[in-house]
Design an enzyme around this catalytic site. Structure first.
Site, PDB file in Angstrom:
ATOM      1  CD  GLN A  80      69.689  48.122  41.305  1.00 19.65           C
ATOM      2  OE1 GLN A  80      69.683  48.924  40.377  1.00 19.65           O
ATOM      3  NE2 GLN A  80      68.788  47.167  41.412  1.00 19.65           N
ATOM      4  CG  ASP A  81      74.946  46.638  47.245  1.00 16.65           C
ATOM      5  OD1 ASP A  81      75.578  46.431  46.197  1.00 16.65           O
ATOM      6  OD2 ASP A  81      75.501  46.870  48.329  1.00 16.65           O
TER       7      ASP A  81
ATOM      8  NE  ARG B 157      62.970  35.250  45.300  1.00 19.11           N
ATOM      9  CZ  ARG B 157      61.785  35.836  45.419  1.00 19.11           C
ATOM     10  NH1 ARG B 157      61.221  36.402  44.374  1.00 19.11           N
ATOM     11  NH2 ARG B 157      61.165  35.841  46.574  1.00 19.11           N
TER      12      ARG B 157
ATOM     13  CG  HIS C 192      65.183  36.704  36.280  1.00 21.05           C
ATOM     14  ND1 HIS C 192      64.980  36.917  37.629  1.00 21.05           N
ATOM     15  CD2 HIS C 192      64.090  36.024  35.857  1.00 21.05           C
ATOM     16  CE1 HIS C 192      63.823  36.399  37.995  1.00 21.05           C
ATOM     17  NE2 HIS C 192      63.266  35.847  36.931  1.00 21.05           N
TER      18      HIS C 192
ATOM     19  CE  LYS D  89      71.654  39.738  37.836  1.00 19.27           C
ATOM     20  NZ  LYS D  89      70.501  38.828  37.756  1.00 19.27           N
TER      21      LYS D  89
ATOM     22  CE1 TYR E 198      70.229  40.949  41.857  1.00 16.95           C
ATOM     23  CE2 TYR E 198      69.448  39.865  43.852  1.00 16.95           C
ATOM     24  CZ  TYR E 198      69.185  40.501  42.649  1.00 16.95           C
ATOM     25  OH  TYR E 198      67.898  40.683  42.239  1.00 16.95           O
TER      26      TYR E 198
ATOM     27  CD  GLU F  46      63.592  40.740  34.819  1.00 20.43           C
ATOM     28  OE1 GLU F  46      64.308  40.231  35.694  1.00 20.43           O
ATOM     29  OE2 GLU F  46      62.508  41.303  35.063  1.00 20.43           O
TER      30      GLU F  46
ATOM     31  CG  ASP G 205      60.823  33.582  37.738  1.00 22.12           C
ATOM     32  OD1 ASP G 205      61.147  34.462  36.910  1.00 22.12           O
ATOM     33  OD2 ASP G 205      61.180  33.599  38.923  1.00 22.12           O
TER      34      ASP G 205
END
Length: 191
Positions: A56-57, A68, A71, A80, A140, A151, A179
């Site tokens: 995944q991008d 951010r 996580h 990543k 990423y 998550e 966050d």
């Protein structure tokens, strides 16, 4: 870190968390501009000793002082490879792997459109970034798919981890609700 090799198209440097790597693809340029291969699976594997399959991008846009993170996912854990294509960020990884010699430690690196640095963050680390420029575009690649059900968010300002964010004295970052509700080091599940 074992496996790192001199490579003609990629420079690889270990950080204080040895398997978090700074990747610097070679730029080819002249007065007209420049070109780089931002990712080449064969060259990445040769330079790092890692045979990674990205699935995944992701691409985000953020304004200055937005933070951010921090996580990570308990299921479908993600490695990543992160980079910035516009602006600059302070990128941070925290080691959550109990069997690691750097468990509980953090590392931070400035990534920018100008320095072309990328950061490889293996699975088992929390990740986040602070935007230092007026705006930034952050890209990423991940080794597994986004799994919102698992998550977790470590508090960006947890005193046990003590990340030294490049914020002016008394300045708080701009956070979203998730966050802002990050868990303490004592509360978060670890690997």
């Amino acid at each position: 870190m074992p496996g790192l090799k001199q490579h003609p198209k990629i420079s690889v440097t270990s950080t204080a968390i040895t398997d978090v790597l700074i990747i610097e693809p070679k730029l080819f340029g002249d007065e007209r501009g420049w070109f780089t291969e931002s990712f080449n699976a064969q060259d990445f594997a040769e330079a790092t000793g890692l045979n990674i399959n990205f699935v995944q991008d992701n691409h985000s846009f953020s304004r200055q002082s937005i933070l951010r993170g921090m996580h990570y996912q308990l299921e479908k854990t993600q490695g990543k490879l992160v980079r910035v294509t516009s602006g600059s960020v302070y990128d941070v990884a925290v080691d959550l792997r109990k069997n690691s010699s750097t468990f509980g430690k953090w590392v931070g690196v400035e990534l920018s459109a100008e320095n072309h640095k990328q950061l490889w963050i293996p699975a088992g680390l929390a990740h986040g970034f602070l935007v230092m420029s007026p705006t930034a575009e952050f890209l990423y690649k991940t080794t597994d798919y986004y799994h919102p059900q698992s998550e977790v968010c470590l508090a960006w300002d947890d005193p046990s981890v003590a990340i030294q964010w490049p914020l002016s004295s008394g300045v708080k970052p701009n956070l979203n609700a998730k966050d802002s509700a990050g868990l303490s080091w004592e509360q978060i599940p670890k690997f």
